[in-house]
Design a protein around this motif. Structure first.
Motif, PDB file in Angstrom:
ATOM      1  N   MET A   1      -4.576  13.451   2.286  1.00 42.51           N
ATOM      2  CA  MET A   1      -3.575  13.463   1.205  1.00 42.51           C
ATOM      3  C   MET A   1      -4.279  13.403  -0.150  1.00 42.51           C
ATOM      4  SD  MET A   1      -2.080   9.647   0.785  1.00 42.51           S
ATOM      5  CE  MET A   1      -3.103   8.400  -0.010  1.00 42.51           C
ATOM      6  N   CYS A   2      -5.519  12.849  -0.158  1.00 43.05           N
ATOM      7  CA  CYS A   2      -6.308  12.836  -1.391  1.00 43.05           C
ATOM      8  C   CYS A   2      -7.774  12.628  -1.056  1.00 43.05           C
ATOM      9  CB  CYS A   2      -5.822  11.752  -2.353  1.00 43.05           C
ATOM     10  SG  CYS A   2      -6.127  10.061  -1.811  1.00 43.05           S
TER      11      CYS A   2
ATOM     12  N   ILE B   1      -8.749  10.308   2.387  1.00 41.84           N
ATOM     13  CA  ILE B   1      -7.682   9.425   2.853  1.00 41.84           C
ATOM     14  C   ILE B   1      -6.549  10.266   3.431  1.00 41.84           C
ATOM     15  CG2 ILE B   1      -6.064   7.589   2.234  1.00 41.84           C
ATOM     16  CD1 ILE B   1      -7.858   6.921  -0.142  1.00 41.84           C
ATOM     17  N   TRP B   2      -6.088   9.893   4.636  1.00 39.57           N
ATOM     18  CA  TRP B   2      -5.004  10.577   5.327  1.00 39.57           C
ATOM     19  C   TRP B   2      -3.766   9.677   5.388  1.00 39.57           C
ATOM     20  CZ3 TRP B   2     -10.055  10.902   6.574  1.00 39.57           C
ATOM     21  CH2 TRP B   2     -10.616  12.177   6.792  1.00 39.57           C
TER      22      TRP B   2
ATOM     23  N   ILE C   1       0.852  -1.178   0.000  1.00 32.75           N
ATOM     24  CA  ILE C   1       0.000   0.000   0.000  1.00 32.75           C
ATOM     25  C   ILE C   1       0.895   1.238   0.000  1.00 32.75           C
ATOM     26  CG2 ILE C   1      -1.793   1.252   1.257  1.00 32.75           C
ATOM     27  CD1 ILE C   1      -2.628  -1.407   2.483  1.00 32.75           C
ATOM     28  N   SER C   2       0.584   2.186  -0.847  1.00 31.92           N
ATOM     29  CA  SER C   2       1.368   3.409  -0.943  1.00 31.92           C
ATOM     30  C   SER C   2       0.440   4.571  -1.276  1.00 31.92           C
ATOM     31  CB  SER C   2       2.441   3.280  -2.029  1.00 31.92           C
ATOM     32  OG  SER C   2       1.835   3.168  -3.313  1.00 31.92           O
ATOM     33  N   THR C   3       0.963   5.786  -1.153  1.00 27.94           N
ATOM     34  CA  THR C   3       0.158   6.952  -1.512  1.00 27.94           C
ATOM     35  C   THR C   3      -0.231   6.906  -2.983  1.00 27.94           C
ATOM     36  OG1 THR C   3       2.173   8.232  -1.915  1.00 27.94           O
ATOM     37  CG2 THR C   3       1.209   8.387   0.278  1.00 27.94           C
ATOM     38  N   THR C   4       0.705   6.505  -3.816  1.00 28.95           N
ATOM     39  CA  THR C   4       0.432   6.430  -5.257  1.00 28.95           C
ATOM     40  C   THR C   4      -0.669   5.422  -5.551  1.00 28.95           C
ATOM     41  OG1 THR C   4       2.717   7.030  -5.767  1.00 28.95           O
ATOM     42  CG2 THR C   4       1.435   5.986  -7.522  1.00 28.95           C
ATOM     43  N   LEU C   5      -0.596   4.276  -4.892  1.00 28.46           N
ATOM     44  CA  LEU C   5      -1.587   3.225  -5.122  1.00 28.46           C
ATOM     45  C   LEU C   5      -2.974   3.667  -4.677  1.00 28.46           C
ATOM     46  CD1 LEU C   5      -1.666   0.173  -6.082  1.00 28.46           C
ATOM     47  CD2 LEU C   5      -1.812  -0.368  -3.651  1.00 28.46           C
ATOM     48  N   LEU C   6      -3.062   4.276  -3.503  1.00 24.77           N
ATOM     49  CA  LEU C   6      -4.368   4.680  -2.989  1.00 24.77           C
ATOM     50  C   LEU C   6      -5.010   5.747  -3.871  1.00 24.77           C
ATOM     51  CD1 LEU C   6      -3.719   4.719   0.866  1.00 24.77           C
ATOM     52  CD2 LEU C   6      -5.079   3.075  -0.429  1.00 24.77           C
ATOM     53  N   LYS C   7      -4.203   6.644  -4.389  1.00 22.19           N
ATOM     54  CA  LYS C   7      -4.733   7.671  -5.283  1.00 22.19           C
ATOM     55  C   LYS C   7      -5.235   7.058  -6.592  1.00 22.19           C
ATOM     56  CE  LYS C   7      -1.805  11.393  -3.504  1.00 22.19           C
ATOM     57  NZ  LYS C   7      -0.686  12.319  -3.806  1.00 22.19           N
ATOM     58  N   ASP C   8      -4.802   5.842  -6.868  1.00 18.90           N
ATOM     59  CA  ASP C   8      -5.143   5.153  -8.110  1.00 18.90           C
ATOM     60  C   ASP C   8      -6.402   4.288  -7.976  1.00 18.90           C
ATOM     61  OD1 ASP C   8      -4.468   4.672 -10.821  1.00 18.90           O
ATOM     62  OD2 ASP C   8      -3.641   2.712 -10.298  1.00 18.90           O
ATOM     63  N   PHE C   9      -6.992   4.251  -6.766  1.00 24.65           N
ATOM     64  CA  PHE C   9      -8.175   3.414  -6.566  1.00 24.65           C
ATOM     65  C   PHE C   9      -9.360   3.943  -7.366  1.00 24.65           C
ATOM     66  CE2 PHE C   9      -6.172   1.011  -3.306  1.00 24.65           C
ATOM     67  CZ  PHE C   9      -7.001  -0.073  -3.031  1.00 24.65           C
TER      68      PHE C   9
ATOM     69  N   ASP D   1     -26.219   2.573  -1.879  1.00 17.99           N
ATOM     70  CA  ASP D   1     -25.681   1.502  -2.700  1.00 17.99           C
ATOM     71  C   ASP D   1     -24.295   1.125  -2.190  1.00 17.99           C
ATOM     72  OD1 ASP D   1     -24.548   3.896  -3.381  1.00 17.99           O
ATOM     73  OD2 ASP D   1     -25.023   3.803  -5.508  1.00 17.99           O
ATOM     74  N   LEU D   2     -23.717   0.090  -2.778  1.00 21.52           N
ATOM     75  CA  LEU D   2     -22.434  -0.456  -2.344  1.00 21.52           C
ATOM     76  C   LEU D   2     -21.459  -0.410  -3.504  1.00 21.52           C
ATOM     77  CD1 LEU D   2     -21.189  -2.113   0.162  1.00 21.52           C
ATOM     78  CD2 LEU D   2     -21.633  -4.122  -1.249  1.00 21.52           C
ATOM     79  N   ALA D   3     -20.211  -0.011  -3.244  1.00 17.56           N
ATOM     80  CA  ALA D   3     -19.205   0.053  -4.304  1.00 17.56           C
ATOM     81  C   ALA D   3     -17.956  -0.706  -3.894  1.00 17.56           C
ATOM     82  CB  ALA D   3     -18.851   1.500  -4.628  1.00 17.56           C
ATOM     83  N   PHE D   4     -17.428  -1.502  -4.808  1.00 18.54           N
ATOM     84  CA  PHE D   4     -16.138  -2.172  -4.653  1.00 18.54           C
ATOM     85  C   PHE D   4     -15.081  -1.330  -5.366  1.00 18.54           C
ATOM     86  CE2 PHE D   4     -17.437  -6.931  -4.051  1.00 18.54           C
ATOM     87  CZ  PHE D   4     -18.152  -6.577  -2.925  1.00 18.54           C
ATOM     88  N   TRP D   5     -13.948  -1.141  -4.695  1.00 20.01           N
ATOM     89  CA  TRP D   5     -12.855  -0.323  -5.230  1.00 20.01           C
ATOM     90  C   TRP D   5     -11.584  -1.156  -5.371  1.00 20.01           C
ATOM     91  CZ3 TRP D   5     -12.962   5.307  -5.510  1.00 20.01           C
ATOM     92  CH2 TRP D   5     -14.174   5.879  -5.104  1.00 20.01           C
ATOM     93  N   GLU D   6     -10.863  -0.922  -6.454  1.00 20.14           N
ATOM     94  CA  GLU D   6      -9.556  -1.548  -6.661  1.00 20.14           C
ATOM     95  C   GLU D   6      -8.629  -0.549  -7.339  1.00 20.14           C
ATOM     96  OE1 GLU D   6      -9.906  -6.010  -7.847  1.00 20.14           O
ATOM     97  OE2 GLU D   6     -11.656  -4.990  -8.685  1.00 20.14           O
ATOM     98  N   PRO D   7      -7.312  -0.686  -7.137  1.00 22.97           N
ATOM     99  CA  PRO D   7      -6.379   0.215  -7.835  1.00 22.97           C
ATOM    100  C   PRO D   7      -6.280  -0.140  -9.308  1.00 22.97           C
ATOM    101  CG  PRO D   7      -5.176  -1.370  -6.508  1.00 22.97           C
ATOM    102  CD  PRO D   7      -6.618  -1.575  -6.198  1.00 22.97           C
ATOM    103  N   LYS D   8      -6.307   0.875 -10.153  1.00 23.81           N
ATOM    104  CA  LYS D   8      -6.239   0.644 -11.592  1.00 23.81           C
ATOM    105  C   LYS D   8      -4.949  -0.066 -11.981  1.00 23.81           C
ATOM    106  CE  LYS D   8      -6.656   3.069 -16.029  1.00 23.81           C
ATOM    107  NZ  LYS D   8      -5.395   2.554 -16.581  1.00 23.81           N
ATOM    108  N   SER D   9      -3.851   0.266 -11.305  1.00 20.23           N
ATOM    109  CA  SER D   9      -2.571  -0.359 -11.633  1.00 20.23           C
ATOM    110  C   SER D   9      -2.580  -1.846 -11.342  1.00 20.23           C
ATOM    111  CB  SER D   9      -1.447   0.318 -10.852  1.00 20.23           C
ATOM    112  OG  SER D   9      -1.699   0.276  -9.458  1.00 20.23           O
ATOM    113  N   ALA D  10      -3.251  -2.263 -10.247  1.00 21.07           N
ATOM    114  CA  ALA D  10      -3.335  -3.684  -9.927  1.00 21.07           C
ATOM    115  C   ALA D  10      -4.196  -4.425 -10.938  1.00 21.07           C
ATOM    116  CB  ALA D  10      -3.896  -3.871  -8.517  1.00 21.07           C
TER     117      ALA D  10
END
Length: 336
Positions: A293-294, A274-275, A5-13, A322-331
């Motif tokens: 941070m974002c 997200i902090w 997990i990184s700042t870059t990854l979380l911003k990519d969710f 409603d319900l949403a599933f989130w994933e990082p685009k890079s993954a």
């Protein structure tokens, strides 16, 4: 390959899938031990179970007579325990396989506002508006112990399952040894934020330990949440910069990422904030004032009432009506 997990990854969710299975707002989210399943409770008195790997709904059950909130998987993925919202304030232990009750836990006199399974065994911790925190064992209907509080309580086990903490709106956190709680707390911390709230911190909605056991997150109905040291009890950071939360919330709208470095929270504005706890902004005042941070735009039109980060998979879940599933685009790109 495990992705850190990184700042870059979380911003990519990104929100990759949205489910519109409920007629009224979702109020809680819980993952089973393997992370394969997610269960939600909602104000339409439903329990929905989702497959996190396949991104599909598995089943829907209803608790029309008693209502349902704070649904939690036990260590058996076929069973959940949840709080009632109608009829009485009993906790109900339900088999998802055949939709039959296994056991009832009676004792609370007002609505349960905090409910958590022990990470260690079949112990259960509940906190109620009747100003009590109760300990239970799934194998017995009898209450195993009671802690009396002043004000609305919230409670949580530490990640080792050896101690539990109780927070109240009086601004106090008390920490108990699970094996010797009758002797009273072994630590008591009084929290203040005289810089912003000289008359007292806004009402608390939740208390959560980080998976590392080093920090505790206090969520409030105000525009600030607080990070405190889980060993010494001092306030480490004030988390601000998000929308005010609902006064009827149960602390489900905020939580830690599995590594304990990041905190995420929803609110009335429908965004996900997200902090980064390792890089707080330095603002004048006695407490570090950490701003997001974002901020991620969600597919939800209304209040975000519950969020969760699956501890086994690189995915987040947010809930409103409603319900949403989130994933990082890079993954996702790597998986293709």
């Amino acid at each position: 390959m495990e992705i850190p997990i990184s700042t870059t990854l979380l911003k990519d969710f990104k929100a990759t899938k949205t489910f519109k299975d409920n007629q009224k707002p979702i109020t809680s989210i819980c993952f089973n031990d393997t992370g394969d399943l997610c269960v939600t409770s909602a104000q339409d008195e439903s329990l929905n179970v989702y497959d996190c790997k396949d991104g599909e709904k598995r089943s829907t059950l209803f608790s029309k007579k008693y209502g349902v909130n704070l649904a939690r998987f036990t260590h058996a993925s076929s069973n959940v325990v949840y709080a009632s919202t109608k009829e009485d304030d009993t906790l109900r232990y339900l088999s998802l396989h055949d939709n039959k009750y296994i056991r009832y836990f009676r004792g609370h006199k007002q609505r349960v506002v905090s409910l958590e399974m022990s990470p260690l065994d079949d112990s259960l911790l509940s906190a109620s508006l009747d100003n009590t925190v109760r300990l239970w064992d799934l194998r017995s209907s009898a209450c195993q112990g009671v802690v009396t509080t002043t004000g609305r309580p919230t409670a949580a086990f530490d990640p080792a399952g050896l101690v539990f903490a109780v927070g109240t709106n009086s601004g106090t956190v008390k920490v108990y040894d699970l094996r010797n709680y009758e002797s009273g707390p072994f630590a008591t911390w009084n929290l203040r934020d005289d810089y912003y709230y000289p008359d007292g911190i806004p009402d608390w909605t939740g208390l959560k330990f980080s998976n590392t056991g080093k920090s505790i997150l206090i969520s409030t109905v105000g525009q600030t949440n607080y990070l405190i040291d889980a060993f010494e009890g001092h306030v480490k950071q004030r988390l601000s910069g998000h929308s005010r939360l609902l006064e009827t919330s149960y602390g489900e709208e905020a939580g830690f990422a599995p590594d304990g470095r990041f905190v995420f929270a929803g609110g009335r504005d429908g965004d996900l904030h997200i902090w980064d706890l390792e890089n707080p902004a330095n603002v004048a005042g006695p407490i570090h004032d950490n701003r997001p941070m974002c901020t991620l735009t969600t597919p939800h039109a209304g209040n975000i009432r519950a969020v969760g980060f699956n501890p086994q998979y690189m995915m987040m879940v947010t809930a409103s009506d409603d319900l949403a599933f989130w994933e990082p685009k890079s993954a996702l790109d790597l998986a293709r």
